[in-house]
Design a protein around this motif. Structure first.
Motif, PDB file in Angstrom:
ATOM      1  N   GLN A 186       0.843  -1.191   0.000  1.00  0.00           N
ATOM      2  CA  GLN A 186       0.000   0.000   0.000  1.00  0.00           C
ATOM      3  C   GLN A 186       0.884   1.249   0.000  1.00  0.00           C
ATOM      4  O   GLN A 186       1.801   1.374   0.798  1.00  0.00           O
ATOM      5  N   TRP A 187       0.594   2.149  -0.916  1.00  0.00           N
ATOM      6  CA  TRP A 187       1.371   3.381  -1.003  1.00  0.00           C
ATOM      7  C   TRP A 187       1.003   4.340   0.123  1.00  0.00           C
ATOM      8  O   TRP A 187       1.856   5.021   0.682  1.00  0.00           O
ATOM      9  N   PHE A 188      -0.276   4.404   0.456  1.00  0.00           N
ATOM     10  CA  PHE A 188      -0.757   5.249   1.535  1.00  0.00           C
ATOM     11  C   PHE A 188      -1.789   4.484   2.345  1.00  0.00           C
ATOM     12  O   PHE A 188      -2.424   3.562   1.827  1.00  0.00           O
ATOM     13  N   PRO A 189      -1.989   4.865   3.603  1.00  0.00           N
ATOM     14  CA  PRO A 189      -1.290   5.934   4.323  1.00  0.00           C
ATOM     15  C   PRO A 189       0.119   5.522   4.746  1.00  0.00           C
ATOM     16  O   PRO A 189       0.382   4.351   4.977  1.00  0.00           O
ATOM     17  N   ILE A 190       0.988   6.518   4.845  1.00  0.00           N
ATOM     18  CA  ILE A 190       2.347   6.288   5.324  1.00  0.00           C
ATOM     19  C   ILE A 190       2.393   6.365   6.838  1.00  0.00           C
ATOM     20  O   ILE A 190       3.051   5.564   7.494  1.00  0.00           O
ATOM     21  N   ASN A 191       1.656   7.328   7.394  1.00  0.00           N
ATOM     22  CA  ASN A 191       1.700   7.603   8.830  1.00  0.00           C
ATOM     23  C   ASN A 191       0.342   7.393   9.483  1.00  0.00           C
ATOM     24  O   ASN A 191      -0.680   7.223   8.806  1.00  0.00           O
ATOM     25  N   GLY A 192       0.348   7.459  10.814  1.00  0.00           N
ATOM     26  CA  GLY A 192      -0.864   7.300  11.583  1.00  0.00           C
ATOM     27  C   GLY A 192      -1.722   8.556  11.601  1.00  0.00           C
ATOM     28  O   GLY A 192      -1.335   9.604  11.067  1.00  0.00           O
ATOM     29  N   PRO A 193      -2.888   8.486  12.224  1.00  0.00           N
ATOM     30  CA  PRO A 193      -3.872   9.579  12.161  1.00  0.00           C
ATOM     31  C   PRO A 193      -3.437  10.872  12.829  1.00  0.00           C
ATOM     32  O   PRO A 193      -4.007  11.924  12.547  1.00  0.00           O
ATOM     33  N   THR A 194      -2.450  10.839  13.720  1.00  0.00           N
ATOM     34  CA  THR A 194      -2.012  12.072  14.380  1.00  0.00           C
ATOM     35  C   THR A 194      -0.965  12.838  13.566  1.00  0.00           C
ATOM     36  O   THR A 194      -0.570  13.937  13.954  1.00  0.00           O
ATOM     37  N   ALA A 195      -0.544  12.280  12.441  1.00  0.00           N
ATOM     38  CA  ALA A 195       0.477  12.939  11.613  1.00  0.00           C
ATOM     39  C   ALA A 195      -0.098  14.154  10.908  1.00  0.00           C
ATOM     40  O   ALA A 195      -1.281  14.195  10.555  1.00  0.00           O
ATOM     41  N   LYS A 196       0.756  15.150  10.688  1.00  0.00           N
ATOM     42  CA  LYS A 196       0.352  16.348   9.959  1.00  0.00           C
ATOM     43  C   LYS A 196       0.411  16.119   8.441  1.00  0.00           C
ATOM     44  O   LYS A 196      -0.136  16.898   7.670  1.00  0.00           O
ATOM     45  N   TRP A 197       1.122  15.091   8.038  1.00  0.00           N
ATOM     46  CA  TRP A 197       1.183  14.699   6.628  1.00  0.00           C
ATOM     47  C   TRP A 197       1.342  13.187   6.543  1.00  0.00           C
ATOM     48  O   TRP A 197       2.004  12.569   7.371  1.00  0.00           O
ATOM     49  N   GLY A 198       0.716  12.604   5.523  1.00  0.00           N
ATOM     50  CA  GLY A 198       0.905  11.185   5.238  1.00  0.00           C
ATOM     51  C   GLY A 198      -0.087  10.259   5.883  1.00  0.00           C
ATOM     52  O   GLY A 198       0.015   9.042   5.732  1.00  0.00           O
TER      53      GLY A 198
END
Length: 218
Positions: free
Chosen positions: A201-213
């Motif tokens: 999976q390309w996204f999501p890269i980060n968890g829900p608290t991230a400001k990007w990704g």
């Protein structure tokens, strides 16, 4: 019994582990936890798996139960001759490469999760662009970071580079050796097949608290 890797349903810090397993064509299983809710992890597996240091990602391989990305990568690398194959000095150099990749990965995570994402972005790239020339130089005369033989750090670096390219198109425009290196990883038959499969999976890269990704701001 196939090794089990447990992690959130994001790319995150477990991605290099998956890449290594896919390259080796070692059958493995995933236990995926929903990053939007911590209940399944905190209320069940965290207490029941018998991990010495409960955390994600984790690896269960027979009687071995292990957490943290780098120890898992190094364990797999030693087991399948992708890490620590040479002398003590050569292994120390491999360690050095891995730790410097980790430095970039930690800076990336700090940027993505810290407040002031847009304000911090320019400084982040300035800092990273001071590190990348050292990798660029290592790849000047070799296909892989340690020479002719691929090792765990190559997959770790690919992951870090790809996430940065998702963040900033043209991230590698000034680093032709790194750009070619990334393409060479993607041309590995097992990796190419994995990247084109539904398992990746390309996204999501980060968890829900991230400001990007995250799923909300990709």
């Amino acid at each position: 019994m196939a090794p089990l890797v447990g992690y959130w349903n994001i790319r995150g810090i477990a991605e290099p582990i998956y890449l290594i397993m896919e390259y080796l064509k070692v059958p493995y299983e995933k236990k995926i936890y929903d990053v939007e809710t911590f209940n399944e992890w905190t209320e069940l597996d965290k207490d029941c798996l018998g991990l010495d240091f409960p955390n994600l990602p984790y690896l269960i391989d027979g009687n071995l139960k292990l957490t943290q990305t780098l120890p898992i990568m190094k364990y797999i690398g030693r087991k399948y001759k992708l890490f620590g194959r040479g002398s003590n000095e050569e292994m120390a150099k491999e360690e050095e490469i891995v730790e410097n990749i980790r430095d970039i990965r930690m800076k990336f995570a700090s940027l993505c999760y810290r407040d002031g994402f847009e304000a911090n972005k320019a400084k982040y790239f300035t800092d990273v662009n001071k590190i990348l020339p050292h990798f660029e130089l290592k790849l000047a005369n070799h296909k892989w970071l340690t020479g002719d033989n691929i090792f765990i750090g190559d997959f770790y670096l690919w992951s870090v580079l790809d996430m940065n390219e998702c963040l900033e198109e043209g991230f590698l425009s000034g680093f032709p050796n790194l750009k070619l290196f990334k393409e060479n990883v993607e041309k590995l038959p097992a990796i190419g097949a994995y990247l084109e499969s539904e398992k990746f999976q390309w996204f999501p890269i980060n968890g829900p608290t991230a400001k990007w990704g995250s799923k909300e701001n990709q």
